[in-house]
Design an enzyme around this catalytic site. Structure first.
Site, PDB file in Angstrom:
ATOM      1  CE  LYS A 177     -20.481 -34.415  21.103  1.00 30.00           C
ATOM      2  NZ  LYS A 177     -21.941 -34.522  20.977  1.00 30.00           N
ATOM      3  N   GLY A 211     -18.686 -24.274  19.980  1.00 31.11           N
ATOM      4  CA  GLY A 211     -19.616 -24.428  21.087  1.00 31.11           C
ATOM      5  C   GLY A 211     -19.422 -23.329  22.097  1.00 31.11           C
ATOM      6  CB  SER A 212     -20.603 -22.975  25.510  1.00 30.78           C
ATOM      7  OG  SER A 212     -20.140 -24.199  26.034  1.00 30.78           O
ATOM      8  CB  THR A 213     -16.774 -19.230  26.216  1.00 31.84           C
ATOM      9  OG1 THR A 213     -16.973 -18.479  25.006  1.00 31.84           O
ATOM     10  CG2 THR A 213     -15.458 -18.805  26.835  1.00 31.84           C
ATOM     11  N   GLY A 273     -15.124 -24.800  25.577  1.00 32.62           N
ATOM     12  CA  GLY A 273     -13.888 -24.475  24.864  1.00 32.62           C
ATOM     13  C   GLY A 273     -12.712 -24.359  25.819  1.00 32.62           C
ATOM     14  CD  GLU A 333     -14.478 -20.446  14.609  1.00 31.16           C
ATOM     15  OE1 GLU A 333     -14.858 -19.344  15.057  1.00 31.16           O
ATOM     16  OE2 GLU A 333     -13.714 -20.559  13.630  1.00 31.16           O
ATOM     17  CB  CYS A 390     -21.926 -18.254  17.788  1.00 29.02           C
ATOM     18  SG  CYS A 390     -21.710 -18.343  16.017  1.00 29.02           S
ATOM     19  CD  GLU A 422     -23.332 -17.227  23.448  1.00 29.83           C
ATOM     20  OE1 GLU A 422     -22.802 -18.111  24.146  1.00 29.83           O
ATOM     21  OE2 GLU A 422     -23.140 -17.124  22.224  1.00 29.83           O
TER      22      GLU A 422
HETATM   23  P1  NAD Z   1     -21.797 -26.738  24.008  1.00 33.43           P
HETATM   24  O1  NAD Z   1     -20.464 -26.164  24.248  1.00 33.43           O
HETATM   25  O2  NAD Z   1     -22.575 -27.179  25.169  1.00 33.43           O
HETATM   26  O3  NAD Z   1     -21.689 -27.994  23.047  1.00 33.43           O
HETATM   27  C1  NAD Z   1     -21.039 -27.955  21.809  1.00 33.43           C
HETATM   28  C2  NAD Z   1     -20.600 -29.359  21.443  1.00 33.43           C
HETATM   29  O4  NAD Z   1     -19.601 -29.779  22.349  1.00 33.43           O
HETATM   30  C3  NAD Z   1     -21.694 -30.396  21.512  1.00 33.43           C
HETATM   31  O5  NAD Z   1     -21.502 -31.327  20.479  1.00 33.43           O
HETATM   32  C4  NAD Z   1     -21.463 -31.045  22.853  1.00 33.43           C
HETATM   33  O6  NAD Z   1     -21.940 -32.352  22.876  1.00 33.43           O
HETATM   34  C5  NAD Z   1     -19.955 -31.012  22.947  1.00 33.43           C
HETATM   35  N1  NAD Z   1     -19.410 -31.005  24.306  1.00 33.43           N
HETATM   36  C6  NAD Z   1     -19.984 -30.526  25.437  1.00 33.43           C
HETATM   37  N2  NAD Z   1     -19.180 -30.699  26.489  1.00 33.43           N
HETATM   38  C7  NAD Z   1     -18.053 -31.270  26.026  1.00 33.43           C
HETATM   39  C8  NAD Z   1     -16.823 -31.659  26.618  1.00 33.43           C
HETATM   40  N3  NAD Z   1     -16.595 -31.488  27.912  1.00 33.43           N
HETATM   41  N4  NAD Z   1     -15.876 -32.204  25.840  1.00 33.43           N
HETATM   42  C9  NAD Z   1     -16.078 -32.350  24.524  1.00 33.43           C
HETATM   43  N5  NAD Z   1     -17.201 -32.008  23.903  1.00 33.43           N
HETATM   44  C10 NAD Z   1     -18.193 -31.469  24.640  1.00 33.43           C
HETATM   45  O7  NAD Z   1     -22.567 -25.656  23.161  1.00 33.43           O
HETATM   46  P2  NAD Z   1     -24.018 -25.742  22.566  1.00 33.43           P
HETATM   47  O8  NAD Z   1     -24.966 -25.452  23.673  1.00 33.43           O
HETATM   48  O9  NAD Z   1     -24.215 -26.955  21.762  1.00 33.43           O
HETATM   49  O10 NAD Z   1     -23.966 -24.537  21.543  1.00 33.43           O
HETATM   50  C11 NAD Z   1     -24.168 -23.240  21.948  1.00 33.43           C
HETATM   51  C12 NAD Z   1     -22.849 -22.510  22.086  1.00 33.43           C
HETATM   52  O11 NAD Z   1     -22.071 -22.635  20.905  1.00 33.43           O
HETATM   53  C13 NAD Z   1     -23.046 -21.029  22.268  1.00 33.43           C
HETATM   54  O12 NAD Z   1     -22.179 -20.546  23.260  1.00 33.43           O
HETATM   55  C14 NAD Z   1     -22.663 -20.453  20.922  1.00 33.43           C
HETATM   56  O13 NAD Z   1     -22.248 -19.137  20.971  1.00 33.43           O
HETATM   57  C15 NAD Z   1     -21.617 -21.376  20.474  1.00 33.43           C
HETATM   58  N6  NAD Z   1     -21.479 -21.353  19.030  1.00 33.43           N
HETATM   59  C16 NAD Z   1     -20.388 -20.759  18.485  1.00 33.43           C
HETATM   60  C17 NAD Z   1     -20.247 -20.700  17.108  1.00 33.43           C
HETATM   61  C18 NAD Z   1     -19.039 -20.059  16.491  1.00 33.43           C
HETATM   62  O14 NAD Z   1     -18.798 -20.273  15.328  1.00 33.43           O
HETATM   63  N7  NAD Z   1     -18.261 -19.300  17.190  1.00 33.43           N
HETATM   64  C19 NAD Z   1     -21.220 -21.258  16.286  1.00 33.43           C
HETATM   65  C20 NAD Z   1     -22.317 -21.841  16.881  1.00 33.43           C
HETATM   66  C21 NAD Z   1     -22.429 -21.891  18.253  1.00 33.43           C
END
Ligand code: NAD
Ligand code: MN
Length: 830
Positions: free
Chosen positions: A191, A244-246, A249, A266, A300, A397
């Site tokens: 996704k 994605g975000s903590t 996660g 991650e 990130c 962050e």
């Molecule tokens: P996000 O967590 O909002 O979304 C990430 C993904 O998860 C998206 O595809 C979103 O649609 C999906 N998602 C959201 N809620 C969900 C849920 N409840 N269940 C399943 N999937 C869900 O993050 P974002 O705003 O897209 O990205 C920014 C964040 O990602 C920042 O915190 C950044 O630090 C982190 N990030 C980390 C890395 C890494 O490698 N560590 C790389 C890039 C971004």
């Protein structure tokens, strides 16, 4: 006007990349369907969502909004495809992956344009960084597909993998997910992020083009609440890989707890960028530009906290302001633009709010004098000084082009400030003194450390977090293990290897064993062990010898190198298999665990001692255990009712296992990665920190040793809950540990209720990892609670393993769980 004047006043002219080919491709396909089984499938809901161009705020395309029903279809497709793909020879998988890499290169310009249009990032970055790294990722992993059979012979693919990625590096994150998954023989349902689906859909076209078998890669666009959550909960999925975000996660950790789904996360970061006073300041300035203004700071691992040695702070800040004044913001498709658009209005608002908060909290904000474009979502590069370490902008962050700076005086203070965060994704260290840089790097709690460089990525080198930045690595050999599992797990623990090791080391040499002993040991109430029962060894009984009742033994707990009574003052009875009372151990409680965790933390210097020293101590423990072989054998017999010979074999395997980890202590070395760069990347396995360990009931001694030995061999300190049913071997061990020069606090033993004590450990924020070997339900609770500080977990989901077996009971699975890999990048050359 003379030449110097022209040179100084010369303005950049526009250097636009043509949007037309990208827009034409979009036109041709929009509205986009879902990609399942290599076919374009309309979403069950019939709904579509807009993808916008953040540089204009206008819609670019319509993409399908998948729902539950589509997730079911895609998972079924991936499941069916796995039957074949999982058994497809590595060489064949390598050919497909090679084709993908080739096609990414053939379509590289289109992909770069689409990425810039959809995400708002500068074309210079998509063209020179994102897309080349995507191709590199598939080439590199084609190689691992080729080598899997020879290099990971004991492993097999996990199955169907659900992959969820963010919007900041849309295609690159896709590559980081899909390449290792396919290389290891898995199939995927991916996704993309809601705002940035287009390059994933172009990728789907490539999948079709190269004729990858249908169902191996499936791509579902849509909303997080629909697709993301359905993937996470789907029973047909064997692993979730999330970036994605903590916060999200954490919710995924909770949602998958106890399900047995493998998980890699991650997550976010607040990475330090540390500048010592001997650093080359001009390089530092360019480093900062890359650290925090690359990708509009939506990275990130962005170096978002600038930590500068006090005596050079003013000079550096001044230089930075001059440089910021020259940064160019604007149309992402302009090849001379440094900073593009923020991905969405929501993200822009969030950045603005955090910046306002920084000002309210009293930090000094500085922005260049020029203005941002008014159309689209732009935010200027921003620098905060006079920031105090506890404020929001220093801790949270921001995920935007906002840098906060603080000062330090000594290297120790720099390390402390750097580690003053919940996160641990990356760090960057600037100094011309390599001694200083390499001294500081291991002290930083971060998965990647860049020395005199920043934001370098390569497929060869693992990337991932410590602490609340998540767990698991992507890239490098270390990243492959996220997509495989040991083969024996499928066959189950009772396969042919069983007892192999025991037979190998102990044929006919079960010392002191005689039938008499077995009977004696199994006979009667052993709580009071009288000499009469215990003198089958032919000692001369004439003379002044009198048989006496043995002296009562009170197994205590072991904390900070001392034997201690339980805080609560209660004991719990220990019974043999016939239900006879054979002893009592302390009933540990919350307070005992807290004390033990504190002691384990205080002993953290263990990780920084030499590996040679740790090896010596492990050998010494083995030696001292072997002195008491008979005593421990009897304890096993007494607690389990097994035969003496059987128990003796357990003790001998335990001794051999201590030797194994003594051997590994100075040989589990990591690797030097070879990214395409003048320099080296050291992938160093490091101790995780304090590990909580709940031991299994089977094999009361061997279970304990098999878990404790790898942890301490790797430099971790541990709080161990011995087998609840048969804890006496572990409590007997403190005498062995005490006589083996093991520093106090490295191993702490708290007896009592496994699940209650595990819960306290799993909830504890100062415990970095938790291993649990018990019931499925207890394992689930551990995984749930671990989401608090995102501690790493290792649980058995209620499945037993054969601890006597060398494949299941020792080796690299244990060493990997006991370590996390730090990648230290060291470019060289002047
Ligand atoms: P996000 O967590 O909002 O979304 C990430 C993904 O998860 C998206 O595809 C979103 O649609 C999906 N998602 C959201 N809620 C969900 C849920 N409840 N269940 C399943 N999937 C869900 O993050 P974002 O705003 O897209 O990205 C920014 C964040 O990602 C920042 O915190 C950044 O630090 C982190 N990030 C980390 C890395 C890494 O490698 N560590 C790389 C890039 C971004
Ligand atoms: Mn978009």
């Amino acid at each position: 006007m003379n030449v110097t004047e022209i040179f100084e006043t010369m303005e950049y002219g526009p250097a636009p990349e043509a949007a037309a080919p990208g827009l034409a491709w979009i036109q041709e396909h929009s509205p986009f369907s879902l990609f399942i089984n290599n076919q374009w499938v309309e979403p069950a809901s019939g709904q579509y969502i807009d993808s916008i161009n953040p540089a204009t705020g206008k819609p670019l395309a319509k993409v399908a909004a998948a729902t539950n029903a589509d997730v079911d279809t895609a998972v079924a497709a991936a499941r069916a495809a796995f039957e074949t793909w999982g058994k497809t020879p590595g060489h064949v998988r390598a050919r497909y992956m090679y084709a993908i890499a080739r096609h990414v290169q053939k379509h590289s310009r289109l992909l770069a344009v689409l990425e810039s249009l959809d995400n708002g990032k500068p074309i210079r970055e998509t063209r020179d960084i994102d897309i080349p790294l995507v191709a590199r990722h598939f080439y590199y992993h084609a190689g691992w597909a080729q080598l899997m059979e020879s290099e990971l012979p004991a492993y097999e693919p996990v199955g169907v993998v659900g992959q969820i990625i963010p919007w900041n590096f849309p295609l690159l994150m896709l590559a980081w997910k899909i390449a290792p998954a396919l290389a290891m023989g898995n199939t995927v349902v991916l996704k993309p992020a809601r705002y940035t689906s287009l390059t994933a859909l172009k990728f789907a076209e490539i999948v079709q083009e190269i004729g990858l078998p249908p169902g191996v890669v499936n791509i579902l666009t849509g909303e997080a609440s629909q697709v993301g959550e359905a993937l996470v909960r789907h029973p047909g999925i064997n692993k979730i890989a999330f970036t994605g975000s903590t916060d999200v996660g954490r919710s995924i950790r909770r949602a998958t707890a106890g399900s047995g789904k493998k998980l890699s996360l991650e997550l976010g970061g607040k990475s330090p960028f540390i500048v010592f006073d001997d650093a080359d300041l001009d390089s530092v300035v360019e480093g900062v530009v890359d650290a925090i203004w690359f990708n509009q700071g939506q990275v990130c691992c962005a170096g978002s906290r600038l930590l500068v040695q006090e005596n050079i702070a003013d000079r550096l800040i001044e230089k930075l302001r001059v440089r910021m004044e020259h940064l160019r913001i604007g149309d992402p498709l302009d090849k001379a633009v440094d900073i593009g658009a923020i991905v969405s209005p929501g993200q822009l608002k969030q950045i603005q709010e955090l910046v306002n908060q920084g000002v309210e909290e009293g930090a000094v904000m500085w922005q260049p004098s020029w203005a941002c474009p008014t159309e689209g979502y732009f935010f200027p590069p921003t620098l905060f000084t006079d920031v105090s370490p506890a404020t929001t902008i220093a801790q949270v962050e921001i995920f935007g082009p906002v840098l906060v700076s603080m000062t330090f005086r000594t290297p120790a203070e720099a390390v402390e400030l750097a580690n003053n965060t919940r996160y641990g994704l990356a760090a960057s260290v600037w100094s011309e003194n390599i001694n200083l840089a390499l001294d500081v790097a291991p002290r930083l709690k971060a998965g990647t450390v860049w020395i005199n460089c920043t934001n370098l990525f390569d497929a060869s080198s693992g990337f991932g977090g410590y602490r609340e930045s998540g767990f698991g690595r992507e890239g490098g050999k270390e990243g492959l293990y996220e997509y495989v599992r040991p083969k024996w797990e499928t066959i189950g623990p009772t396969d042919g290897h069983a007892k192999a090791e025991a037979e190998l080391i102990a044929p006919g040499n079960v010392s002191n064993g005689s039938d008499g002993d077995v009977e004696a040991a199994q006979d009667g109430n052993r709580f009071i062990m009288t000499e009469e029962e215990d003198n089958e060894d032919g000692r001369d009984k004439s003379g002044p010898y009198v048989a006496l009742p043995s002296i009562d033994r009170t197994p205590k707990m072991f904390i900070a190198g001392k034997q201690v009574r339980p805080d609560g003052g209660y004991s719990r009875d220990v019974y043999d298999p016939q239900g006879r009372l054979i002893g009592q151990v302390g009933e540990g409680n919350r307070k005992d665990i807290r004390n033990a965790v504190e002691a384990a933390h205080a002993a953290s210097g263990w990780a920084f001692g030499t590996t040679h020293n740790r090896a010596q101590i492990l050998y010494y423990i083995a030696e001292n255990l072997s002195v008491r072989e008979d005593e421990f054998t009897r304890r096993v017999v007494q607690q389990t009712g097994r035969s003496y010979a059987d128990a003796a074999a357990e003790v001998q395997v335990a001794i051999s296992r201590l030797f194994s980890y003594a051997a590994w202590a100075d040989k589990y070395e990591g690797v030097v990665h070879r990214p395409p760069l003048r320099g080296a990347v050291l992938a160093m396995p490091e101790a995780i920190g304090v590990i909580g360990i709940a031991c299994p009931d089977e094999y009361p001694l061997l279970g304990f040793i098999s878990l404790v030995a790898p942890a301490i061999a790797m430099g971790d300190t541990v709080v161990v809950i011995p087998s609840q049913q048969s804890p006496l071997c572990a409590t007997d061990c403190y005498q062995v540990l005490e006589t083996s020069d093991l520093p106090g606090g490295v191993v702490n033993i708290v007896t009592g209720d496994r699940d209650a004590l595990s819960q306290v450990l799993a909830d504890h924020d100062d415990v970095e990892a938790m291993w649990y070997f018990g019931q499925a339900e207890g394992g689930k609770r551990v995984e749930l609670a671990s989401a608090g500080n995102m501690k790493r977990t290792w649980v058995n989901y209620g499945h037993p393993r054969n601890w006597m077996d060398k494949v299941q009971g020792e080796g690299d699975e244990f060493l990997r769980e006991a370590t996390q890999v730090k990648n230290i990048w060291i470019p060289y050359g002047e």
